[in-house]
Design an enzyme around this catalytic site. Sequence first.
Site, mmCIF file in Angstrom:
data_model
loop_
_atom_site.group_PDB
_atom_site.id
_atom_site.type_symbol
_atom_site.label_atom_id
_atom_site.label_comp_id
_atom_site.label_asym_id
_atom_site.label_seq_id
_atom_site.Cartn_x
_atom_site.Cartn_y
_atom_site.Cartn_z
ATOM 1 N N LYS A 11 -30.033 -14.507 21.793
ATOM 2 C CA LYS A 11 -30.730 -13.773 20.723
ATOM 3 C C LYS A 11 -31.295 -14.703 19.634
ATOM 4 C CE LYS A 11 -28.045 -9.507 21.297
ATOM 5 N NZ LYS A 11 -27.351 -8.421 20.582
ATOM 6 N N TYR A 51 -34.054 -1.535 24.080
ATOM 7 C CA TYR A 51 -32.840 -0.934 23.506
ATOM 8 C C TYR A 51 -32.989 0.573 23.296
ATOM 9 C CZ TYR A 51 -30.396 -5.366 22.502
ATOM 10 O OH TYR A 51 -29.714 -6.552 22.596
ATOM 11 N N THR A 93 -18.375 -7.434 21.134
ATOM 12 C CA THR A 93 -19.643 -7.250 20.401
ATOM 13 C C THR A 93 -19.537 -7.757 18.964
ATOM 14 O OG1 THR A 93 -20.090 -5.301 21.744
ATOM 15 C CG2 THR A 93 -21.380 -5.529 19.723
ATOM 16 N N ASN A 114 -25.385 -11.274 16.949
ATOM 17 C CA ASN A 114 -24.213 -11.685 17.734
ATOM 18 C C ASN A 114 -24.556 -12.581 18.919
ATOM 19 O OD1 ASN A 114 -25.329 -9.692 19.297
ATOM 20 N ND2 ASN A 114 -23.456 -8.504 19.566
ATOM 21 N N HIS A 117 -26.733 -11.040 24.487
ATOM 22 C CA HIS A 117 -26.623 -9.703 25.085
ATOM 23 C C HIS A 117 -26.312 -9.890 26.560
ATOM 24 C CE1 HIS A 117 -27.599 -5.640 26.442
ATOM 25 N NE2 HIS A 117 -28.234 -6.233 27.446
ATOM 26 N N GLU A 128 -32.295 -3.790 33.623
ATOM 27 C CA GLU A 128 -32.606 -4.811 32.599
ATOM 28 C C GLU A 128 -33.263 -6.042 33.229
ATOM 29 O OE1 GLU A 128 -29.155 -3.539 29.375
ATOM 30 O OE2 GLU A 128 -29.061 -5.513 30.292
HETATM 31 P P1 CMP Z 1 -25.865 -5.800 22.475
HETATM 32 O O1 CMP Z 1 -24.827 -6.143 23.460
HETATM 33 O O2 CMP Z 1 -27.158 -6.526 22.544
HETATM 34 O O3 CMP Z 1 -26.172 -4.229 22.575
HETATM 35 C C1 CMP Z 1 -26.602 -3.466 21.480
HETATM 36 C C2 CMP Z 1 -26.585 -4.214 20.209
HETATM 37 O O4 CMP Z 1 -26.588 -3.439 19.029
HETATM 38 C C3 CMP Z 1 -25.285 -4.997 20.103
HETATM 39 O O5 CMP Z 1 -25.265 -6.040 21.028
HETATM 40 C C4 CMP Z 1 -25.294 -5.405 18.651
HETATM 41 O O6 CMP Z 1 -26.022 -6.595 18.428
HETATM 42 C C5 CMP Z 1 -26.046 -4.244 18.008
HETATM 43 N N1 CMP Z 1 -25.114 -3.472 17.188
HETATM 44 C C6 CMP Z 1 -24.040 -2.781 17.605
HETATM 45 N N2 CMP Z 1 -23.422 -2.207 16.553
HETATM 46 C C7 CMP Z 1 -24.129 -2.569 15.442
HETATM 47 C C8 CMP Z 1 -23.993 -2.313 14.073
HETATM 48 N N3 CMP Z 1 -22.991 -1.564 13.606
HETATM 49 N N4 CMP Z 1 -24.905 -2.835 13.236
HETATM 50 C C9 CMP Z 1 -25.930 -3.599 13.707
HETATM 51 N N5 CMP Z 1 -26.111 -3.868 15.023
HETATM 52 C C10 CMP Z 1 -25.215 -3.367 15.875
#
Ligand code: CMP
Length: 140
Positions: A11, A51, A93, A114, A117, A128
């Site tokens: 990311k 998403y 996550t 984070n 993904h 995906e």
């Molecule tokens: P990812 O595994 O890419 O799938 C969905 C993404 O949403 C997740 O990782 C996080 O980066 C994001 N996400 C999940 N919860 C939150 C949150 N509370 N605030 C902001 N982003 C979020």
Amino acid sequence: MAVERTLSIIKPDATKRNLTGKIIAKFEEAGLRVVASKRIHLTPAQAGKFYEVHKDRPFFGELTEFMASEPVVVQVLEGEGAIAKNREVMGATNPADAAPGTIRAEFAESVGENSVHGSDAPETAKEEIAFFFSGLELVG
Ligand code: CMP
């Protein structure tokens, strides 16, 4: 255990901090092989399409804006039990909950930013991968 393929995204928070190589090393050390890879800059609309499942979540706007803020590296990882193995290597996550040594424990900045993904199940992995790659780009 069956050989699987899964989609990985490095990311914007990680590409911005030049962590691409360190993250790929974690995948390779875990026995995952990169069988397709490209660096792209998503538009907010493309990030929103990827998403779409989260479109009603309160963080959707923040998520799509972030994913379009800098380039990402999209990859297909292959290996035995690759979907679960990738999730294990990524960690939880929320980096505050991620096990020591995982990518998110070492590199992630917050639950939103984070670093990586990974697909969560065989059906989503298939969808995906097809979102980003044609069959010809999966080179083994
Ligand atoms: P990812 O595994 O890419 O799938 C969905 C993404 O949403 C997740 O990782 C996080 O980066 C994001 N996400 C999940 N919860 C939150 C949150 N509370 N605030 C902001 N982003 C979020």
